[in-house]
Design an enzyme around this catalytic site. Sequence first.
Site, mmCIF file in Angstrom:
data_model
loop_
_atom_site.group_PDB
_atom_site.id
_atom_site.type_symbol
_atom_site.label_atom_id
_atom_site.label_comp_id
_atom_site.label_asym_id
_atom_site.label_seq_id
_atom_site.Cartn_x
_atom_site.Cartn_y
_atom_site.Cartn_z
ATOM 1 N N ASN A 84 -4.070 -22.377 -36.121
ATOM 2 C CA ASN A 84 -2.777 -21.958 -36.663
ATOM 3 C C ASN A 84 -1.699 -22.885 -36.103
ATOM 4 O O ASN A 84 -1.834 -23.429 -35.026
ATOM 5 C CB ASN A 84 -2.526 -20.495 -36.251
ATOM 6 C CG ASN A 84 -1.128 -20.000 -36.574
ATOM 7 O OD1 ASN A 84 -0.456 -19.440 -35.714
ATOM 8 N ND2 ASN A 84 -0.680 -20.174 -37.796
ATOM 9 N N CYS A 101 3.083 -14.081 -29.178
ATOM 10 C CA CYS A 101 4.507 -14.011 -29.488
ATOM 11 C C CYS A 101 5.336 -14.305 -28.243
ATOM 12 O O CYS A 101 5.132 -13.691 -27.187
ATOM 13 C CB CYS A 101 4.864 -12.637 -30.032
ATOM 14 S SG CYS A 101 6.614 -12.486 -30.479
ATOM 15 N N PRO A 146 0.409 -13.025 -39.438
ATOM 16 C CA PRO A 146 1.345 -11.919 -39.236
ATOM 17 C C PRO A 146 2.717 -12.486 -38.888
ATOM 18 O O PRO A 146 2.838 -13.309 -37.979
ATOM 19 C CB PRO A 146 0.739 -11.149 -38.060
ATOM 20 C CG PRO A 146 -0.091 -12.156 -37.324
ATOM 21 C CD PRO A 146 -0.574 -13.133 -38.353
ATOM 22 N N LYS A 148 -5.102 -13.171 -31.111
ATOM 23 C CA LYS A 148 -4.284 -14.308 -31.525
ATOM 24 C C LYS A 148 -3.505 -14.779 -30.308
ATOM 25 O O LYS A 148 -2.810 -13.993 -29.662
ATOM 26 C CB LYS A 148 -3.316 -13.929 -32.647
ATOM 27 C CG LYS A 148 -2.565 -15.140 -33.238
ATOM 28 C CD LYS A 148 -1.760 -14.761 -34.463
ATOM 29 C CE LYS A 148 -1.210 -16.010 -35.162
ATOM 30 N NZ LYS A 148 -0.241 -16.763 -34.350
ATOM 31 N N ARG A 172 4.491 -19.832 -42.213
ATOM 32 C CA ARG A 172 5.715 -20.055 -42.992
ATOM 33 C C ARG A 172 5.443 -20.742 -44.325
ATOM 34 O O ARG A 172 6.085 -20.432 -45.332
ATOM 35 C CB ARG A 172 6.705 -20.879 -42.167
ATOM 36 C CG ARG A 172 7.396 -20.063 -41.079
ATOM 37 C CD ARG A 172 8.222 -20.947 -40.175
ATOM 38 N NE ARG A 172 7.376 -21.827 -39.367
ATOM 39 C CZ ARG A 172 7.810 -22.872 -38.687
ATOM 40 N NH1 ARG A 172 9.089 -23.197 -38.742
ATOM 41 N NH2 ARG A 172 6.983 -23.596 -37.966
ATOM 42 N N GLN A 180 -2.240 -5.969 -36.787
ATOM 43 C CA GLN A 180 -1.965 -6.640 -35.515
ATOM 44 C C GLN A 180 -1.177 -5.713 -34.605
ATOM 45 O O GLN A 180 -0.124 -5.193 -34.982
ATOM 46 C CB GLN A 180 -1.185 -7.933 -35.690
ATOM 47 C CG GLN A 180 -1.077 -8.670 -34.345
ATOM 48 C CD GLN A 180 -0.264 -9.949 -34.399
ATOM 49 O OE1 GLN A 180 0.943 -9.906 -34.581
ATOM 50 N NE2 GLN A 180 -0.934 -11.080 -34.229
ATOM 51 N N GLY A 187 1.851 -25.075 -37.991
ATOM 52 C CA GLY A 187 2.289 -26.268 -38.694
ATOM 53 C C GLY A 187 1.440 -26.691 -39.874
ATOM 54 O O GLY A 187 1.614 -27.794 -40.386
#
Length: 334
Positions: free
Chosen positions: A206, A95, A12, A134, A229, A65, A208
């Site tokens: 998750n 976040c 997300p 997450k 990304r 999410q 990199g």
Amino acid sequence: MQFKPHRFCIAPMMDWTDRHCRFFHRLLTRKALLYTEMVTAPAVLHGARERLLGFAPGEHPLVLQLGGSDPAQLADAAEIGEAFGYDEINLNVGCPSDRVQEGRFGACLMAEPELVAKCIAVMRARVRVPVTVKCRIGIDDQDSEVHFQRFIDTVADAGAEVFIVHARKAWLRGLSPKENREVPPLDYARVYRLKSARPDLTIVINGGIADVDESERHLQHVDGVMLGRAAYQTPYLLADVDQRLFISDSAVPSRGDVLRQLVPYVERHLDAGGRLNNVTRHILGLYHGRPRARAFRRHLSENAVRDGARSDVLLQAIAIAEGVAGQARTGAVV
């Protein structure tokens, strides 16, 4: 071979993984688990639900999410999400933005595992679909393995069975969200150790991860991987996911075929009053590393934003990228 649905996930990402992005990604991979942008529980309860939660049927499997820290609000929002047809509800505890912290949700909740556990328990009591989490491996000075394990154990005791772990801690003071994706060092080994300590849980790693090759290496240690990304900026890597990670015998789609499949979707969006660049902004990286990629991006960037732009702009961009007849008429420079 039986695979868990979290074996490969697309993260997300705020302002990125909207419904148009997800539809495009689904044309590249039929198996990956897709996630919405984070939507706050109050927004679900009081906002324009179709705009916030609507999606195309072909996006499944799809996860909503949520952000929030009020158990009752989250339970109501989860119930609404389930009614919309989402396959899973995910709680954001990762976040690090200031705006999110002001609302007392996101990564700051890692300091309150009992509250997160209560949120999970109440949400699970209200919906039949899975409720997942997450998170990060830690925050600020609360980043020891002991802190991390306590958080996981406390929330798992409330019924959470799936944890997607960004393998960096978050600095909530002094770093921007962008810096929090890059500055704190990655610690994949800590996530591997979590899986070893809690084999009963589904652990997804998750942070990199650049491509399918790296994903395969991580899958030797954990149940799933999540790309963010890299999946957005170089989306064609997704075309290999079904064959390599899910052992699908379906053909790998070409870039041009994917975009031609996108045209009817674009036309429906335009006929509903949308703009072409709402969709095409998500496809700019499709030809990354290929000849004429820059001309493809330029043509879309300059023309899709124009009032009244239609799908012929996209078809011209395909012709440019594929180096076929029609390129000269666009005046594009390779």
